[in-house]
Design a protein around this motif. Structure first.
Motif, PDB file in Angstrom:
ATOM      1  N   GLY A  70       5.251  -3.256 -10.304  1.00 30.10           N
ATOM      2  CA  GLY A  70       4.982  -1.919 -10.818  1.00 30.10           C
ATOM      3  C   GLY A  70       4.454  -1.008  -9.735  1.00 30.10           C
ATOM      4  N   GLU A  71       4.816   0.272  -9.837  1.00 28.21           N
ATOM      5  CA  GLU A  71       4.288   1.269  -8.916  1.00 28.21           C
ATOM      6  C   GLU A  71       3.075   1.926  -9.567  1.00 28.21           C
ATOM      7  OE1 GLU A  71       5.663   4.960  -6.086  1.00 28.21           O
ATOM      8  OE2 GLU A  71       7.014   4.307  -7.686  1.00 28.21           O
ATOM      9  N   VAL A  72       1.953   1.856  -8.894  1.00 31.40           N
ATOM     10  CA  VAL A  72       0.690   2.362  -9.425  1.00 31.40           C
ATOM     11  C   VAL A  72       0.671   3.887  -9.359  1.00 31.40           C
ATOM     12  CG1 VAL A  72      -1.820   2.351  -9.135  1.00 31.40           C
ATOM     13  CG2 VAL A  72      -0.488   0.265  -8.675  1.00 31.40           C
ATOM     14  N   LEU A  79       0.821  -1.213   0.000  1.00 30.94           N
ATOM     15  CA  LEU A  79       0.000   0.000   0.000  1.00 30.94           C
ATOM     16  C   LEU A  79       0.854   1.262   0.000  1.00 30.94           C
ATOM     17  CD1 LEU A  79      -2.783  -0.986   2.564  1.00 30.94           C
ATOM     18  CD2 LEU A  79      -3.006  -0.747   0.082  1.00 30.94           C
ATOM     19  N   ASP A  80       2.039   1.187   0.599  1.00 31.05           N
ATOM     20  CA  ASP A  80       2.893   2.368   0.715  1.00 31.05           C
ATOM     21  C   ASP A  80       4.342   1.996   0.428  1.00 31.05           C
ATOM     22  OD1 ASP A  80       3.808   4.925   1.192  1.00 31.05           O
ATOM     23  OD2 ASP A  80       3.794   4.694   3.378  1.00 31.05           O
ATOM     24  N   PRO A  81       4.818   2.193  -0.788  1.00 33.59           N
ATOM     25  CA  PRO A  81       4.130   2.784  -1.925  1.00 33.59           C
ATOM     26  C   PRO A  81       3.148   1.777  -2.540  1.00 33.59           C
ATOM     27  CG  PRO A  81       6.290   2.057  -2.628  1.00 33.59           C
ATOM     28  CD  PRO A  81       6.206   1.812  -1.145  1.00 33.59           C
ATOM     29  N   PRO A  82       2.206   2.269  -3.350  1.00 31.19           N
ATOM     30  CA  PRO A  82       1.246   1.352  -3.976  1.00 31.19           C
ATOM     31  C   PRO A  82       1.927   0.516  -5.063  1.00 31.19           C
ATOM     32  CG  PRO A  82       0.907   3.583  -4.764  1.00 31.19           C
ATOM     33  CD  PRO A  82       1.958   3.660  -3.697  1.00 31.19           C
ATOM     34  N   LEU A  83       2.097  -0.769  -4.782  1.00 29.51           N
ATOM     35  CA  LEU A  83       2.784  -1.670  -5.712  1.00 29.51           C
ATOM     36  C   LEU A  83       1.896  -2.858  -6.054  1.00 29.51           C
ATOM     37  CD1 LEU A  83       6.306  -1.898  -3.989  1.00 29.51           C
ATOM     38  CD2 LEU A  83       5.615  -0.368  -5.854  1.00 29.51           C
ATOM     39  N   VAL A  84       1.998  -3.307  -7.293  1.00 32.08           N
ATOM     40  CA  VAL A  84       1.344  -4.523  -7.771  1.00 32.08           C
ATOM     41  C   VAL A  84       2.403  -5.370  -8.470  1.00 32.08           C
ATOM     42  CG1 VAL A  84      -0.942  -3.460  -8.014  1.00 32.08           C
ATOM     43  CG2 VAL A  84       0.641  -3.447  -9.953  1.00 32.08           C
ATOM     44  N   ALA A 125     -11.584  -3.070 -14.507  1.00 30.63           N
ATOM     45  CA  ALA A 125     -10.767  -1.983 -13.983  1.00 30.63           C
ATOM     46  C   ALA A 125      -9.436  -1.960 -14.716  1.00 30.63           C
ATOM     47  CB  ALA A 125     -10.530  -2.178 -12.480  1.00 30.63           C
ATOM     48  N   TRP A 126      -8.731  -0.852 -14.580  1.00 34.98           N
ATOM     49  CA  TRP A 126      -7.374  -0.751 -15.130  1.00 34.98           C
ATOM     50  C   TRP A 126      -6.479  -0.079 -14.101  1.00 34.98           C
ATOM     51  CZ3 TRP A 126      -5.561   4.191 -15.445  1.00 34.98           C
ATOM     52  CH2 TRP A 126      -6.500   5.225 -15.560  1.00 34.98           C
ATOM     53  N   ILE A 127      -5.205  -0.453 -14.159  1.00 36.42           N
ATOM     54  CA  ILE A 127      -4.210   0.040 -13.209  1.00 36.42           C
ATOM     55  C   ILE A 127      -2.960   0.405 -13.995  1.00 36.42           C
ATOM     56  CG2 ILE A 127      -2.843  -0.545 -11.162  1.00 36.42           C
ATOM     57  CD1 ILE A 127      -5.480  -2.862 -11.435  1.00 36.42           C
ATOM     58  N   ALA A 128      -2.628   1.687 -14.031  1.00 35.27           N
ATOM     59  CA  ALA A 128      -1.444   2.158 -14.755  1.00 35.27           C
ATOM     60  C   ALA A 128      -0.248   2.164 -13.812  1.00 35.27           C
ATOM     61  CB  ALA A 128      -1.685   3.554 -15.319  1.00 35.27           C
ATOM     62  N   CYS A 129       0.879   1.646 -14.308  1.00 36.51           N
ATOM     63  CA  CYS A 129       2.063   1.482 -13.462  1.00 36.51           C
ATOM     64  C   CYS A 129       3.332   1.917 -14.182  1.00 36.51           C
ATOM     65  CB  CYS A 129       2.253   0.009 -13.098  1.00 36.51           C
ATOM     66  SG  CYS A 129       0.845  -0.766 -12.316  1.00 36.51           S
ATOM     67  N   ARG A 130       4.295   2.324 -13.384  1.00 40.92           N
ATOM     68  CA  ARG A 130       5.655   2.496 -13.887  1.00 40.92           C
ATOM     69  C   ARG A 130       6.474   1.331 -13.333  1.00 40.92           C
ATOM     70  NH1 ARG A 130       4.803   6.695 -10.392  1.00 40.92           N
ATOM     71  NH2 ARG A 130       4.472   8.065 -12.161  1.00 40.92           N
ATOM     72  N   PRO A 131       7.465   0.866 -14.057  1.00 43.88           N
ATOM     73  CA  PRO A 131       8.285  -0.249 -13.556  1.00 43.88           C
ATOM     74  C   PRO A 131       8.944   0.107 -12.228  1.00 43.88           C
ATOM     75  CG  PRO A 131       8.752   0.181 -15.869  1.00 43.88           C
ATOM     76  CD  PRO A 131       7.902   1.323 -15.380  1.00 43.88           C
ATOM     77  N   TYR A 132       8.906  -0.827 -11.298  1.00 40.32           N
ATOM     78  CA  TYR A 132       9.503  -0.626  -9.984  1.00 40.32           C
ATOM     79  C   TYR A 132      10.675  -1.585  -9.775  1.00 40.32           C
ATOM     80  CZ  TYR A 132       9.702   0.003  -4.896  1.00 40.32           C
ATOM     81  OH  TYR A 132      10.099   0.268  -3.615  1.00 40.32           O
ATOM     82  N   ALA A 133      10.466  -2.874 -10.108  1.00 41.08           N
ATOM     83  CA  ALA A 133      11.529  -3.876  -9.967  1.00 41.08           C
ATOM     84  C   ALA A 133      11.151  -5.110 -10.768  1.00 41.08           C
ATOM     85  CB  ALA A 133      11.724  -4.250  -8.503  1.00 41.08           C
ATOM     86  N   VAL A 134      12.162  -5.838 -11.199  1.00 38.83           N
ATOM     87  CA  VAL A 134      11.964  -7.145 -11.831  1.00 38.83           C
ATOM     88  C   VAL A 134      12.934  -8.103 -11.159  1.00 38.83           C
ATOM     89  CG1 VAL A 134      12.099  -8.483 -13.962  1.00 38.83           C
ATOM     90  CG2 VAL A 134      11.245  -6.129 -14.036  1.00 38.83           C
ATOM     91  N   GLY A 138       8.495   0.275 -20.906  1.00 38.46           N
ATOM     92  CA  GLY A 138       8.420   1.169 -19.747  1.00 38.46           C
ATOM     93  C   GLY A 138       7.104   0.995 -19.022  1.00 38.46           C
ATOM     94  N   ASP A 139       6.321   2.068 -18.927  1.00 40.73           N
ATOM     95  CA  ASP A 139       5.058   2.006 -18.198  1.00 40.73           C
ATOM     96  C   ASP A 139       4.139   0.946 -18.816  1.00 40.73           C
ATOM     97  OD1 ASP A 139       6.167   4.116 -16.857  1.00 40.73           O
ATOM     98  OD2 ASP A 139       4.542   5.520 -17.264  1.00 40.73           O
TER      99      ASP A 139
END
Length: 166
Positions: free
Chosen positions: A135-137, A46-51, A115-124, A69-70
């Protein structure tokens, strides 16, 4: 304790008794929509919002999305088996018959999704023959509050909440 060898077919059969939600992960690469279906989407933090989702590392679609990327996670509705099949195919243009629009950030949002959730890459992270893509939402919305598409024991279905049963 010595671990016995696990047969891949048996592993898949047994884990197939657990239902998974069906999502399409989409991105734009060189002006063209790219997408893949995953049954491994989950919230992480939840903090940061990650999926996260777990793509096969050999997937060409994942390779395209990873470098784009995103990305956008589209939660498919029970009525979108055709979308699931199209995006699971090996066609060059998987979006030929899949209606979508671009988000304000330029990501493909499939028409009719729950629903849709837009993310930027956070880690792989590497995990066997798959990656764990986190991804960070940064944007999200419910489009249509339908029941989501589920996959169980080799087939598609949906969920009827107990509260809906008379």
């Amino acid at each position: 304790m010595i671990a016995e060898a696990i047969d891949a077919a048996e592993f898949r059969r047994i884990l197939g008794h657990y239902p998974t939600g069906v999502c399409a992960v989409t991105a734009m690469k060189e002006g063209k929509p790219k997408g893949m279906v995953v049954g491994s989407f989950t919230s992480v933090s939840l903090d940061p919002p990650l999926v996260a989702f777990l793509p096969d590392r050999r997937s060409k679609s994942w390779a395209d999305i990873a470098v784009a990327g995103d990305f956008c996670v589209n939660v498919l509705s029970q009525h979108q088996q055709d979308v699931c099949r199209a995006l699971s195919s090996r066609l060059e243009d998987k979006f030929e018959n899949v209606p979508y629009r671009l988000s304000s950030g330029g990501l493909p949002i499939i028409e009719g999704v729950v629903a849709w959730i837009a993310c930027r890459p956070y880690a792989v992270h590497e995990a066997g023959d798959h990656d764990i893509a986190v991804g960070e939402v940064y944007a999200m919305a419910v489009e249509h509050p339908h029941t989501p598409l589920l996959f169980l024991q080799g087939g598609y279905g949906s969920f009827l909440p107990l509260a809906s049963i008379p």
